[in-house]
Design an enzyme around this catalytic site. Structure first.
Site, PDB file in Angstrom:
ATOM      1  NE  ARG A 130      -9.306  -8.235 -16.707  1.00 11.59           N
ATOM      2  CZ  ARG A 130     -10.165  -7.519 -15.992  1.00 11.59           C
ATOM      3  NH1 ARG A 130     -10.664  -6.420 -16.487  1.00 11.59           N
ATOM      4  NH2 ARG A 130     -10.524  -7.909 -14.793  1.00 11.59           N
ATOM      5  CD  GLU A 159       0.566   9.395 -12.010  1.00 10.55           C
ATOM      6  OE1 GLU A 159       0.527   8.764 -10.954  1.00 10.55           O
ATOM      7  OE2 GLU A 159       0.245   8.911 -13.106  1.00 10.55           O
ATOM      8  CD1 TRP A 177      -0.069  -9.447 -13.615  1.00 12.14           C
ATOM      9  CD2 TRP A 177      -0.978 -10.072 -11.672  1.00 12.14           C
ATOM     10  NE1 TRP A 177       0.588  -8.787 -12.614  1.00 12.14           N
ATOM     11  CE2 TRP A 177       0.057  -9.153 -11.413  1.00 12.14           C
ATOM     12  CE3 TRP A 177      -1.675 -10.615 -10.592  1.00 12.14           C
ATOM     13  CZ2 TRP A 177       0.391  -8.745 -10.129  1.00 12.14           C
ATOM     14  CZ3 TRP A 177      -1.346 -10.213  -9.306  1.00 12.14           C
ATOM     15  CH2 TRP A 177      -0.322  -9.282  -9.091  1.00 12.14           C
ATOM     16  CE  LYS A 187       1.956   6.372 -14.963  1.00 15.36           C
ATOM     17  NZ  LYS A 187       0.821   6.609 -14.158  1.00 15.36           N
ATOM     18  CG  ASN A 216      -9.823 -12.192 -12.745  1.00 11.40           C
ATOM     19  OD1 ASN A 216      -8.790 -12.098 -12.092  1.00 11.40           O
ATOM     20  ND2 ASN A 216     -10.544 -11.150 -13.102  1.00 11.40           N
ATOM     21  N   GLY A 217      -9.131 -14.241  -9.996  1.00 14.06           N
ATOM     22  CA  GLY A 217      -9.390 -14.016  -8.574  1.00 14.06           C
ATOM     23  C   GLY A 217      -8.479 -14.880  -7.729  1.00 14.06           C
ATOM     24  CE  LYS A 275      -5.465   0.913 -17.436  1.00 18.39           C
ATOM     25  NZ  LYS A 275      -4.556   2.032 -17.153  1.00 18.39           N
ATOM     26  CB  CYS A 334      -6.598 -13.499 -15.013  1.00 19.55           C
ATOM     27  SG  CYS A 334      -5.421 -13.998 -13.754  1.00 19.55           S
ATOM     28  CG  HIS A 379      13.598  17.679   6.666  1.00 19.23           C
ATOM     29  ND1 HIS A 379      13.995  18.317   7.815  1.00 19.23           N
ATOM     30  CD2 HIS A 379      12.748  18.525   6.033  1.00 19.23           C
ATOM     31  CE1 HIS A 379      13.387  19.491   7.887  1.00 19.23           C
ATOM     32  NE2 HIS A 379      12.637  19.645   6.807  1.00 19.23           N
ATOM     33  CD  GLU A 424       2.813   2.542 -13.747  1.00 22.84           C
ATOM     34  OE1 GLU A 424       2.274   1.564 -13.248  1.00 22.84           O
ATOM     35  OE2 GLU A 424       2.202   3.596 -13.957  1.00 22.84           O
TER      36      GLU A 424
HETATM   37  O1  M6R Z   1      -8.154   1.094 -11.622  1.00 26.64           O
HETATM   38  P1  M6R Z   1      -7.600   1.867 -10.466  1.00 26.64           P
HETATM   39  O2  M6R Z   1      -7.540   3.323 -10.734  1.00 26.64           O
HETATM   40  O3  M6R Z   1      -8.293   1.570  -9.180  1.00 26.64           O
HETATM   41  O4  M6R Z   1      -6.112   1.337 -10.325  1.00 26.64           O
HETATM   42  C1  M6R Z   1      -5.283   1.754  -9.288  1.00 26.64           C
HETATM   43  C2  M6R Z   1      -3.848   1.412  -9.570  1.00 26.64           C
HETATM   44  O5  M6R Z   1      -3.683   0.037  -9.687  1.00 26.64           O
HETATM   45  C3  M6R Z   1      -3.334   2.093 -10.840  1.00 26.64           C
HETATM   46  O6  M6R Z   1      -3.503   3.469 -10.789  1.00 26.64           O
HETATM   47  C4  M6R Z   1      -1.838   1.774 -11.047  1.00 26.64           C
HETATM   48  O7  M6R Z   1      -1.077   2.400 -10.073  1.00 26.64           O
HETATM   49  C5  M6R Z   1      -1.415   2.194 -12.458  1.00 26.64           C
HETATM   50  N1  M6R Z   1      -0.596   1.175 -13.048  1.00 26.64           N
HETATM   51  C6  M6R Z   1      -0.644   3.439 -12.490  1.00 26.64           C
HETATM   52  O8  M6R Z   1      -0.174   3.786 -13.739  1.00 26.64           O
END
Ligand code: M6R
Length: 620
Positions: free
Chosen positions: A27, A493, A75, A497, A101-102, A615, A2, A516, A500
């Site tokens: 966030r 990766e 969040w 992408k 936040n937490g 984020k 958050c 396999h 998400e």
């Molecule tokens: O801030 P961080 O690199 O530790 O975050 C790790 C993941 O939460 C972050 O890479 C997440 O997978 C992204 N949304 C990927 O695009």
């Protein structure tokens, strides 16, 4: 996860808070809320489900005056995203308002204790328990807000960054943190006399007003008042000396700069971002790599029995590329761990292990906990973070910042390539100390690494017109991404992408694993993205493509400029310039980032704020 923003000073708080919420929205964006104390001493609070813009609309005809306030963008962790569960939350008397936040892990037992003392709850959140607990302490110990907060937090298990307003003390703002970040900005009121104070979960809501900040430390509580006094103590009420730092951030880095989305801006920023990352570290004329983070700790790396890299999500993918590179260049075994798994095992860690945390935000709760565990077991900790002054950066013994600038889009792009190039620098710096590469190879790797930003620019220019091509794939329910060696993590990766931001299911596999099992998925409906540069395992990947073609899969390939074999086998081709095997990921990922971006745009998705994501994942 958050975002928290706060203000006390001479200015009207609402514009500061609302702008701050917009900056922090990356966030979390399930709901937002704001609380202000106006000149008459009324404590007003407004909340809205959804984005910050919904909150703005909701308050358009309301009284939002006042020079002290707190605000929050959420969040959801406990309780669905709705207005009731949105922050700020009130105490029983409605004199206290709190944003958080937490996660309060023992909120259920605290809630029953408070209920048994007659407190009633409006929401399902752990946060409401916290604000009720502070008021309960205030009343039962007949103390002020600051002391009550100390007493309350001593009973709390979990993570928090909080800010509290007290209607009966309209000239003070209290905040505290443990596990979740909180920054205090120290500005100047217009009369130039007493300081004004800003609060932020990170520096983005503060930088517009001041670059002078204090990073609140673990289990610290701060009290700011209108007279410009700042008092910080720990939970045991021992006074702490605030350390003022200067932010290295500029406002234009936080704007979209003419791009429709932060993600597209950040994709295009990559060549410059990586130039900044290697500046002063890679010296082509002297054929040298200088990483200040390892200079004082050379022996740790030279004598390392093993390197363990802990990370999550995209950072885990870059860590995997780092593993291949460091093992090849520095001849040290490297293990890559999901931080969330590592922290809950009882991993074997030797005192001569080096544990590296890779994290864009430097705040990911699992990664932070993983390195704390490694520290307890005596390992040397190294941090690779983007956000300066972040919790992981501060918890590690040494480290290297990415210096790729703030990444706002939830889908990580420039941080990924920044992490890959930083891990390459690290591998080269260790190889230099260990003399594990021939001079010829070492020099070649340095020369080629310096050319990567230009080659990225080339890749962007040659793959920019894919919007209409991406449109053709909006029908797809699934995608498969394949790569081998250094490009297997790129396949992971690329798939992440797409998942998400477009919500299309996608899987990344090592290409040879297809036979396999996953090959059963292939039919004429299945787009298969294959990273097939003309490098080491080219012939093998050509065979993998043939296997998919003969099952009618649609091939989208990433090939080296001039390639004709894979190009002729593909339904669509992205081109990258030639480079060394180990550096291909930084180029090959670019068309995959663009593909996911344009597919998501074509599907009408909210690219920068995809559903259910945030984020920075500061909760488990
Ligand atoms: O801030 P961080 O690199 O530790 O975050 C790790 C993941 O939460 C972050 O890479 C997440 O997978 C992204 N949304 C990927 O695009």
């Amino acid at each position: 996860m958050c975002g928290i923003v706060g203000y006390i000073g001479d200015q009207q708080a609402y514009p500061v808070l609302i702008k701050g919420l917009h900056r922090l929205e990356y966030r979390g964006y399930d709901s937002a809320g704001i609380a202000l104390i106006n000149e008459k001493g009324d404590l007003s609070c407004y909340k809205a489900k959804g984005k910050v813009s919904a909150l703005e609309a909701a308050v358009s005809d309301k009284d939002v005056t006042g020079t002290i306030g707190i605000a929050h963008t959420r969040w959801a962790t406990h309780g669905e995203p709705n207005e009731i569960n949105a922050h700020p939350h009130f105490s029983q008397s409605r004199n206290l308002a709190l944003v958080h936040n937490g996660i309060i892990e023992n909120y259920k037992s605290l809630r029953s204790m408070l209920s048994s003392h007659g407190r009633t709850f409006c929401s399902e959140t752990d946060t409401e328990v916290l604000v009720q607990l502070v008021e309960y302490m205030q009343e039962s110990h007949d103390c002020n807000l600051f002391t009550a907060t100390q007493l309350a937090l001593k009973n709390v298990v979990g993570a928090y960054a909080i800010a509290i307003l007290d209607k009966n003390n309209p000239d003070t703002l209290v905040c505290a943190r443990k596990g979740s970040p909180l920054i205090i900005g120290v500005g100047k009121n217009e009369d130039g006399k007493n300081p004004e104070f800003y609060l932020g979960s990170d520096a983005t809501p503060i930088i517009e007003y001041t670059d002078q900040v204090i990073y609140l430390q673990e289990e610290e509580i701060a009290l700011m008042n209108r007279a410009g006094d700042l008092t910080i103590t720990n939970l045991a009420n021992v006074k702490q000396t605030p350390q003022l730092s200067t932010l290295q951030l500029s406002l234009d880095q936080l704007e979209k700069g003419g791009y429709p989305h932060f993600m597209l801006k950040e994709i295009w920023e990559q060549p410059d971002a990586l130039r900044t990352c290697i500046r002063g570290r890679l010296n082509v004329s002297n054929k040298d790599v200088i990483l200040s983070g390892i200079i004082d700790h050379k022996e740790k790396f030279i004598n390392a029995r093993r390197i363990i890299i802990c990370a999550c999500g995209t950072s885990w993918h870059s860590a995997l590329i780092g593993k291949y590179f460091i093992e090849e260049a520095a001849q040290i075994p490297v293990e890559v761990e999901y931080a969330s798994e590592f922290r809950y095992r009882n991993p074997v860690i030797y005192p001569d292990d080096v544990v590296i945390a890779v994290s864009q935000s430097g705040e990911t709760a699992d990664t932070l906990a993983a390195i704390q565990l490694a520290k307890q077991k005596g390992a040397f900790l190294y941090g690779i973070c983007n956000v300066i002054g972040s919790s992981i950066a501060r918890a590690t013994d040494s480290g290297t910042y990415l210096h790729v600038g703030p990444e706002i889009g939830v889908a990580s792009t420039k941080a990924f390539t920044g992490q890959v190039i930083t891990l390459a620098l690290l591998g080269l710096a260790i190889a230099k100390e260990k003399h594990s590469l021939s001079d010829e190879m070492f020099h070649m790797l340095i020369d080629e690494l310096e050319m990567i930003p230009d080659k990225m620019q080339w890749t962007l220019e040659h793959n920019k017109d894919i919007a209409s091509f991406a449109q053709m794939f909006t029908y797809a329910k699934n995608f498969i991404y394949l790569g081998r060696g250094y490009n297997y993590p790129v396949a992971l990766e690329g798939a992440l992408k797409l998942k998400e931001i477009s919500y299309i299911h996608a899987e990344g596999y090592p290409a040879a694993e297809m036979k396999h099992g996953p090959i059963a998925l292939i039919d004429e409906e299945m787009p298969v993205v294959v990273i097939a540069p003309k490098k080491g395992m080219y012939d093998k990947i050509v065979s993998n493509i043939q296997e998919i073609k003969s099952r009618k899969g649609k091939i989208i390939s990433v090939v080296t400029e001039g390639d004709t074999v894979v190009r002729d086998m593909s339904d669509y081709c992205f081109v990258i310039p030639d480079t060394r095997d180990c550096y291909v990921p930084m180029l090959a990922v670019i068309p995959l980032q663009l593909l996911s971006y344009y597919v998501a745009v074509a599907k009408g998705r909210n690219v920068d704020q995809p559903r259910n994501l945030a984020k920075s994942v500061t909760v488990e």
